[in-house]
Design an enzyme around this catalytic site. Structure first.
Site, mmCIF file in Angstrom:
data_model
loop_
_atom_site.group_PDB
_atom_site.id
_atom_site.type_symbol
_atom_site.label_atom_id
_atom_site.label_comp_id
_atom_site.label_asym_id
_atom_site.label_seq_id
_atom_site.Cartn_x
_atom_site.Cartn_y
_atom_site.Cartn_z
ATOM 1 N N CYS A 74 12.457 -9.355 -3.899
ATOM 2 C CA CYS A 74 11.490 -9.202 -4.988
ATOM 3 C C CYS A 74 12.242 -9.288 -6.313
ATOM 4 O O CYS A 74 13.219 -8.561 -6.514
ATOM 5 C CB CYS A 74 10.762 -7.863 -4.887
ATOM 6 S SG CYS A 74 9.643 -7.549 -6.277
ATOM 7 N N CYS A 80 11.293 -2.066 -11.168
ATOM 8 C CA CYS A 80 10.043 -1.391 -10.818
ATOM 9 C C CYS A 80 10.368 -0.129 -10.020
ATOM 10 O O CYS A 80 11.327 -0.105 -9.245
ATOM 11 C CB CYS A 80 9.181 -2.351 -9.999
ATOM 12 S SG CYS A 80 7.796 -1.591 -9.141
ATOM 13 N N CYS A 83 9.708 0.452 -5.012
ATOM 14 C CA CYS A 83 10.494 0.354 -3.779
ATOM 15 C C CYS A 83 11.894 0.902 -3.980
ATOM 16 O O CYS A 83 12.455 0.831 -5.074
ATOM 17 C CB CYS A 83 10.589 -1.099 -3.326
ATOM 18 S SG CYS A 83 9.024 -1.823 -2.767
ATOM 19 N N GLN A 283 -5.643 6.234 3.958
ATOM 20 C CA GLN A 283 -4.235 5.848 4.003
ATOM 21 C C GLN A 283 -4.074 4.374 3.645
ATOM 22 O O GLN A 283 -4.890 3.531 4.024
ATOM 23 C CB GLN A 283 -3.664 6.105 5.389
ATOM 24 C CG GLN A 283 -3.576 7.575 5.770
ATOM 25 C CD GLN A 283 -2.384 8.279 5.134
ATOM 26 O OE1 GLN A 283 -1.752 7.753 4.227
ATOM 27 N NE2 GLN A 283 -2.079 9.482 5.603
ATOM 28 N N TYR A 312 -7.912 20.261 5.835
ATOM 29 C CA TYR A 312 -7.601 19.148 4.931
ATOM 30 C C TYR A 312 -8.128 17.839 5.528
ATOM 31 O O TYR A 312 -7.434 16.827 5.568
ATOM 32 C CB TYR A 312 -6.088 19.030 4.686
ATOM 33 C CG TYR A 312 -5.390 20.294 4.287
ATOM 34 C CD1 TYR A 312 -5.283 20.665 2.949
ATOM 35 C CD2 TYR A 312 -4.815 21.122 5.248
ATOM 36 C CE1 TYR A 312 -4.634 21.830 2.578
ATOM 37 C CE2 TYR A 312 -4.160 22.295 4.887
ATOM 38 C CZ TYR A 312 -4.069 22.648 3.556
ATOM 39 O OH TYR A 312 -3.413 23.797 3.200
ATOM 40 N N ASP A 381 -3.314 18.296 7.771
ATOM 41 C CA ASP A 381 -2.748 17.117 7.100
ATOM 42 C C ASP A 381 -2.806 17.372 5.600
ATOM 43 O O ASP A 381 -3.621 16.794 4.883
ATOM 44 C CB ASP A 381 -3.540 15.865 7.481
ATOM 45 C CG ASP A 381 -2.930 14.590 6.916
ATOM 46 O OD1 ASP A 381 -1.841 14.658 6.330
ATOM 47 O OD2 ASP A 381 -3.569 13.523 7.040
ATOM 48 N N CYS A 408 3.401 14.261 4.821
ATOM 49 C CA CYS A 408 3.930 13.125 4.068
ATOM 50 C C CYS A 408 5.194 13.498 3.302
ATOM 51 O O CYS A 408 5.694 12.696 2.505
ATOM 52 C CB CYS A 408 2.873 12.563 3.120
ATOM 53 S SG CYS A 408 2.247 13.748 1.914
#
Length: 455
Positions: A74, A80, A83, A283, A312, A381, A408
Site C-alpha cells: 500500500c 496512514c 495498518c 462486525q 452485551y 462480548d 477484542c
C-alpha cells in the site's frame, strides 16, 4: 555504558512486539519501541523520545532483515494509521497476535495455556464492510481518507487494500462532488464547515449504503450528489444524511434523513439474516465473524436444554446463533435501539426460543433472579474496555456452569479473567481469531468453567 539520549543512534535486536504492533528491543535496562520492525531483525535505531524505563525509536538502517519481511503493498503504509503489519508476511502477523494473547493471559490473567494458532483469514484483503472517512480541508481542496498515526490530521486516501473497491469508487465520486460544488469540510477547531464524515456500509451481495455526516440539516446540491453516486455504483441501495452539530469526536449524530433509496442493508451471517441501518453495530469482517461465532458456539457446549444469557448482545447476532442450539436464550444490552433491532432480527429469522431486554449487567441479574431463572451458560462480548468492575461478581453470583468471553482486547480480557478466577472460574481454553488482518487488533474467545459447578 551507552549514551541513551534523544537523537543518539544504537544497534538494537528486535525481540518481540507491543500490543500496537511495534517491534520491541532493549537498551541499558530500557524497553525500546521501534515501529515497522520484525522480531529477529537487527536495526540501527535513532532514539526519538527517552523516559526513565522506556524509549521510542525509529529504524534508520536495517542490518539483519527477517525472512518474514515483505514489501508493503500500500503506497500509504506508514503515513496512514490504519495498518501496522503490512511490512511482514501474514504468518508472522498471526504469530505476533498469538504471542500477544498468550502474554496477556499469563502476565495479567495468571493463566498459562498451550494456545492453538490464531485463526487467520483465507483472504486478508478487501474485507471491511464499513468505512468511515473523516473529511478535512487541504491546501489543494477537500481531503477524504484516514487519520495519520496518533493524530487527527486527515490523509487523502484514494484507495485502501482493506476496503471493497466499490467504496473507493464512491469515495472518489463524493470527493469530486465536493470539489465541483465547493462543499466545505467541517473544521474541528472552529466548528465551522459542513461535511464531517463520509460513511459507507457494504454487504456480501455487492450493495452499498452511503451516509453523509454533516454539521447542518441542509445539504446543498444533495440531488446532484445522489445522481453522481448512483451513476458511480449500480449496487447503491440508499443515500442518508446524518446531522451532527455537536463539538464531539463521536462520529454520528442522532438525526437521520433519507436523501434517496433506503436507509438499510441486509446481510447474512451464520445462515441468519440481519437488517443493518447506519448506526447498527456489525462486525466489519463477515467471513471471520462466522468463524469467531463458530468458536463461541463450540465453547458454549450446548445440548439444546440450557438457558443461555447473552450480555452485551447488541443487535442479537450471537444470541440468535446460540438460540438454534440452546433451549432458551436471553439477550441483554444497554442500548435501547440495539435491543429493538435484536427483537426485529429474531422475528425476521423465526427465532421464538428467546427474548431481549434493555439493561446493564446488574439490572439483568436482578431481573433473572426475580423470575427464578438461572442460566447455565453466560456469553459476554463487551466493548474494548472490557467488563465494568462490578460485572465479574454479578456473573459469578448467577453461578453459571460456563462463561464464554468474546474479547477484542487481550489486555482487558486478561484483567477480567483474573477477576473471574478470584471468584471461582478458571480458563479451560482460548482461541484467537483474526478479524482485522494487517492491523494490530485481534479477537479472542475464552471458555471459563466453575471449579465447583452447581448441580
Amino acid at each position: 555504558m551507552a549514551d541513551v539520549r534523544k537523537n543518539t543512534i544504537h544497534i538494537l535486536d528486535i525481540s518481540g512486539y507491543t500490543a500496537e504492533g511495534m517491534g520491541v528491543a532493549r537498551l541499558e535496562g530500557r524497553v525500546v519501541f521501534v515501529p515497522y520492525t520484525i522480531s529477529g531483525e537487527r536495526w540501527r535505531v535513532r532514539l526519538e523520545k527517552v523516559n526513565k524505563n522506556v524509549a521510542w525509536g525509529r529504524g534508520i538502517e536495517l542490518l539483519l532483515p527477517s525472512p518474514e519481511r515483505i514489501t508493503p503493498d500500500c503506497p500509504l503504509y506508514g503515513k496512514c494509521g490504519g495498518c501496522q503489519f503490512r511490512h511482514m508476511a501474514y504468518a508472522e502477523e498471526l504469530r505476533a497476535k498469538g504471542q500477544r494473547i498468550a502474554d496477556a493471559l499469563e502476565r495479567v490473567g495468571h493463566v498459562k495455556l498451550d494456545l492453538p494458532p490464531v485463526m487467520g483469514a483465507e483472504d486478508p484483503f478487501r474485507y471491511r464492510n464499513k468505512v468511515q472517512f473523516p473529511v478535512s480541508q487541504g491546501k489543494q481542496g477537500p481531503l477524504v481518507g484516514y487519520y495519520r498515526p496518533r493524530s487527527h490530521d486527515v490523509l487523502d486516501a484514494p484507495d485502501c487494500p482493506l476496503q471493497p473497491e466499490s467504496v473507493a469508487r464512491l469515495r472518489g465520486a463524493f470527493k469530486g462532488w465536493m470539489e465541483k460544488y465547493s462543499i466545505q469540510p467541517y473544521h474541528e477547531g472552529t466548528g465551522r464547515g459542513l461535511v464531517r464524515h463520509l460513511y459507507v456500509r457494504t454487504n456480501s451481495r455487492g450493495e452499498s449504503l452511503v451516509c453523509v455526516v454533516a454539521n447542518s440539516p441542509r445539504l446543498p446540491h444533495s440531488g446532484e450528489l445522489v445522481e453522481i453516486l448512483r451513476q458511480t455504483e449500480l449496487g447503491l441501495a440508499g443515500v442518508v444524511l446524518n446531522v451532527n452539530t455537536r463539538d464531539t469526536n463521536v462520529i454520528l449524530g442522532d438525526r437521520y434523513s433519507v436523501l434517496w433509496g433506503r436507509d438499510w442493508l441486509e446481510e447474512e451471517l451464520c445462515h441468519l439474516a440481519f437488517r443493518l441501518s447506519v448506526p447498527s453495530f456489525f462486525q466489519i469482517n463477515r467471513a471471520q465473524t462466522e468463524r469467531l461465532y463458530g468458536v463461541a458456539l463450540d465453547f458454549a457446549q450446548l445440548n439444546g436444554e440450557e438457558t443461555v444469557l447473552d450480555l452485551y448482545c447488541g443487535i442479537g447476532t450471537i444470541s440468535l446463533a446460540l438460540a438454534r442450539q440452546a433451549g432458551y436464550v436471553i439477550g441483554a444490552e444497554i442500548v435501547p435501539q440495539a435491543i429493538e433491532d435484536a427483537k426485529e432480527n429474531a422475528r425476521r429469522n423465526g427465532i421464538v426460543n428467546g427474548r431481549f431486554f434493555c439493561g446493564d449487567a446488574g439490572e439483568t441479574a436482578q431481573k433473572l433472579r426475580a423470575e427464578g431463572i438461572h442460566p447455565q451458560v453466560v456469553c459476554v462480548d463487551p466493548p474494548r474496555k472490557g467488563l465494568a468492575p462490578e460485572v465479574p461478581a454479578i456473573l459469578a453470583g448467577m453461578a453459571p456452569e460456563r462463561i464464554v468471553y468474546v474479547s477484542c482486547d487481550p489486555a482487558t480480557l486478561a484483567r477480567d479473567v483474573a477477576r473471574l478466577g478470584e471468584l471461582g472460574y478458571y480458563v479451560v481454553k482460548a482461541q484467537g481469531v483474526d478479524l482485522f488482518p494487517r492491523t494490530a487488533h485481534v479477537e479472542t474467545v475464552v471458555q471459563l468453567s466453575h471449579k465447583n459447578p452447581i448441580a
